[in-house]
Design a protein around this motif. Sequence first.
Motif, PDB file in Angstrom:
ATOM      1  N   SER A  75      22.975  52.625 -37.777  1.00 24.08           N
ATOM      2  CA  SER A  75      21.865  51.782 -38.180  1.00 24.08           C
ATOM      3  C   SER A  75      20.803  52.643 -38.875  1.00 24.08           C
ATOM      4  N   ILE A  76      19.657  52.048 -39.168  1.00 30.58           N
ATOM      5  CA  ILE A  76      18.585  52.821 -39.791  1.00 30.58           C
ATOM      6  C   ILE A  76      17.826  53.591 -38.720  1.00 30.58           C
ATOM      7  N   GLY A  77      16.892  54.439 -39.130  1.00 33.55           N
ATOM      8  CA  GLY A  77      16.006  55.120 -38.208  1.00 33.55           C
ATOM      9  C   GLY A  77      16.687  56.186 -37.390  1.00 33.55           C
ATOM     10  N   PRO A  78      16.545  56.170 -36.051  1.00 38.31           N
ATOM     11  CA  PRO A  78      17.075  57.265 -35.221  1.00 38.31           C
ATOM     12  C   PRO A  78      18.584  57.392 -35.302  1.00 38.31           C
ATOM     13  N   GLY A  79      19.281  56.280 -35.453  1.00 36.19           N
ATOM     14  CA  GLY A  79      20.729  56.370 -35.588  1.00 36.19           C
ATOM     15  C   GLY A  79      21.125  57.162 -36.805  1.00 36.19           C
ATOM     16  N   ALA A  80      20.404  56.954 -37.906  1.00 32.13           N
ATOM     17  CA  ALA A  80      20.699  57.681 -39.129  1.00 32.13           C
ATOM     18  C   ALA A  80      20.311  59.150 -39.009  1.00 32.13           C
ATOM     19  N   THR A  81      19.094  59.419 -38.556  1.00 32.02           N
ATOM     20  CA  THR A  81      18.662  60.823 -38.492  1.00 32.02           C
ATOM     21  C   THR A  81      19.444  61.613 -37.447  1.00 32.02           C
ATOM     22  N   ASN A  82      20.025  60.943 -36.464  1.00 35.44           N
ATOM     23  CA  ASN A  82      20.916  61.650 -35.538  1.00 35.44           C
ATOM     24  C   ASN A  82      22.084  62.298 -36.264  1.00 35.44           C
ATOM     25  N   MET A  83      22.489  61.751 -37.397  1.00 38.21           N
ATOM     26  CA  MET A  83      23.642  62.285 -38.126  1.00 38.21           C
ATOM     27  C   MET A  83      23.281  63.418 -39.080  1.00 38.21           C
ATOM     28  N   VAL A  84      21.990  63.685 -39.275  1.00 43.66           N
ATOM     29  CA  VAL A  84      21.588  64.686 -40.268  1.00 43.66           C
ATOM     30  C   VAL A  84      22.064  66.081 -39.875  1.00 43.66           C
ATOM     31  N   THR A  85      21.976  66.430 -38.589  1.00 42.09           N
ATOM     32  CA  THR A  85      22.471  67.739 -38.150  1.00 42.09           C
ATOM     33  C   THR A  85      23.951  67.890 -38.472  1.00 42.09           C
ATOM     34  N   ALA A  86      24.720  66.854 -38.227  1.00 48.83           N
ATOM     35  CA  ALA A  86      26.148  66.910 -38.530  1.00 48.83           C
ATOM     36  C   ALA A  86      26.385  67.021 -40.037  1.00 48.83           C
ATOM     37  N   ALA A  87      25.563  66.338 -40.821  1.00 51.60           N
ATOM     38  CA  ALA A  87      25.692  66.446 -42.276  1.00 51.60           C
ATOM     39  C   ALA A  87      25.462  67.876 -42.718  1.00 51.60           C
ATOM     40  N   ALA A  88      24.480  68.547 -42.115  1.00 50.38           N
ATOM     41  CA  ALA A  88      24.230  69.947 -42.446  1.00 50.38           C
ATOM     42  C   ALA A  88      25.430  70.812 -42.081  1.00 50.38           C
ATOM     43  N   LEU A  89      26.036  70.525 -40.935  1.00 51.19           N
ATOM     44  CA  LEU A  89      27.219  71.270 -40.507  1.00 51.19           C
ATOM     45  C   LEU A  89      28.359  71.110 -41.512  1.00 51.19           C
ATOM     46  N   ALA A  90      28.580  69.873 -41.958  1.00 46.86           N
ATOM     47  CA  ALA A  90      29.630  69.630 -42.947  1.00 46.86           C
ATOM     48  C   ALA A  90      29.305  70.309 -44.267  1.00 46.86           C
ATOM     49  N   HIS A  91      28.038  70.316 -44.635  1.00 45.12           N
ATOM     50  CA  HIS A  91      27.605  70.941 -45.891  1.00 45.12           C
ATOM     51  C   HIS A  91      27.882  72.442 -45.868  1.00 45.12           C
TER      52      HIS A  91
END
Length: 611
Positions: A90-106
């Motif tokens: 979802s939007i908000g905390p659900g989305a920002t929870n995935m940002v750390t993982a996005a950095a890991l994938a990057h």
Amino acid sequence: MTLVRLTAAQALVRYLTRQSVMIDSAAVPFFAGAWAIFGHGNVAGLGEALHAACDDLPTFRAHNEQAMAHTAIAYAKQTARRRAFVCTSSIGPGATNMVTAAALAHVNRLPVLFLPGDVFASRRPDPVLQQIEDFGDGLISANDCFRPVSRYFDRITRPEQLLKALPRAMSVLTDPVECGPVTLSLCQDVQAEAYDWPEAFFAPRLWSMRRPGPDAEELAGLIDKLRAAKRPLIIVGGGVKYSGAEAALARLACETSVVFCETQAGKGALVHDAPGNLGAIGVTGGDPANRAAREADLILAVGTRLQDFTTGSAALFNPQAQLCAINVCAFDALKFNAHAVVGDARTVLDALPSDAISLDADWRASLMKTKAVWDRAVDALVSAAGDMTEARALGAVMRAADKNAIVVAAAGGLPGDLHKLWRTRRPGGYHMEYGYSCMGYEIAGGVGVAMAEPDRDIYVLVGDGSYLMMNSEIATAVMLGLRLTLIVIDNQGFGCIHRLQAATGNAAFNNRLTDSRHEVLPRIDFVAHAKALGAAAVRAQTPAELEAFIAAARARGGVNAIVVETDARNGLAAGGAWWDVAVPEVSDAESVRAARVKYEQHIKDRTEKQV
């Protein structure tokens, strides 16, 4: 032109189900499925579309958005970037929870498609629930956090934008150079909007994994430099696995007797006792490989980013050595002013003639003697004799596990011990996330590895600190009926950083539980906790007991957790290389001042070597 009327979410899902790649001469869907935690930002639009397509794109439920993304990333890593998952929140905390993982994938150049819900494009209900409000920019939403950690980012404010965005996303996810996380931020009202789509847009497409060949001049230059060298060393990085270059590397090692060593990502490309394998290099490396790096007259880095743990903070390699690099990405190939050969690792290694390498036989024989001494030291460290240590716990797992097993880890002291001590007996048996070294990856990552390799036993090595950060996917593994065994190393705190703190002269502070501010010390029962999440769990007191419990877990199947206690003060002193961790230049503490003197000497030695 034939048109079909679908919502934006329905069109997106239909497009994803039509994308395939070739694996082992068979076309398979590129997307293995979708991980989803629904909220108001994605349940009505994308949720409806995923439910309708669940036979073609299965949806999996997780308990934490970051964790489900780690699972998706681990799956992509274990499949050598040939397949991927979708992750939606979802939007908000659900989305920002995935940002750390996005950095890991990057950081790790791994494909995952993030589909976070976003605000209303129409702005009718602004501010919608969980919407952040930027006082100076009405276009900003929480999902803009994904921009610096996405290889491609787009915000979908009209359904028809997907006609351009989706092919671009696929081109990044399947490109050997650009590969990494893609984020399509889906405005929640747009997900539900209908559009008349060209039916041709949904035609099945087979994506090829390109293998760019080397430039003729760059290749010729590398061959000339190799022929002039007498003490060449190959560093094997994760790109060897992603390229499928294991057989090419093995051929070169057998035909030329060249020696090679392994980064964290490259470990397990070949088995531990393959001809010429000196083992781990760098800060978490062993004596044979680090000695070779100091003495080599040419270092050939294949498929590696050459981060500081590999290079010993740029102080490990012989400064007189010629550095060469084979990498599909020019950004990585050109690091440290290397002679770059930009191209696919397998293609370039296959192009190297066997007579390109002439090795000093005496130097190789001397390195093999160093390796024999190191192997005996490792045997002693991992033996069952004595009290439980991390090294003896790893030894128990090696002895009790099947040869085809896969070990998974990510952060703390375990990556260093595993890099030095673990003996990979089958290719692909070592899964280490050490590009981002993200605490909390381990259990969720183990779920992804188990999904990618259902016929192999998976052992997740996780410290108590990482376990407490993210453990909810134990319940997911149970729910999915996966085979997964956790070895929880309980040293009552952040043991690795406690030891680093001491090494920099600092007082014990805020790492071990006993050294942290407290009124009452918590008594954390990891066995009871794992049981509460559905795992079978026990506590092992000795290496022999640990071996017996591992055997029982293999026979039982399902999800198992075995807890062992170690002392956070006792790290593994063997091997290693200097790591640049800055010590305060001014301090009231005498121990810190003394550590600063040693630090400055390291800097001086490094500078003098490079002059």
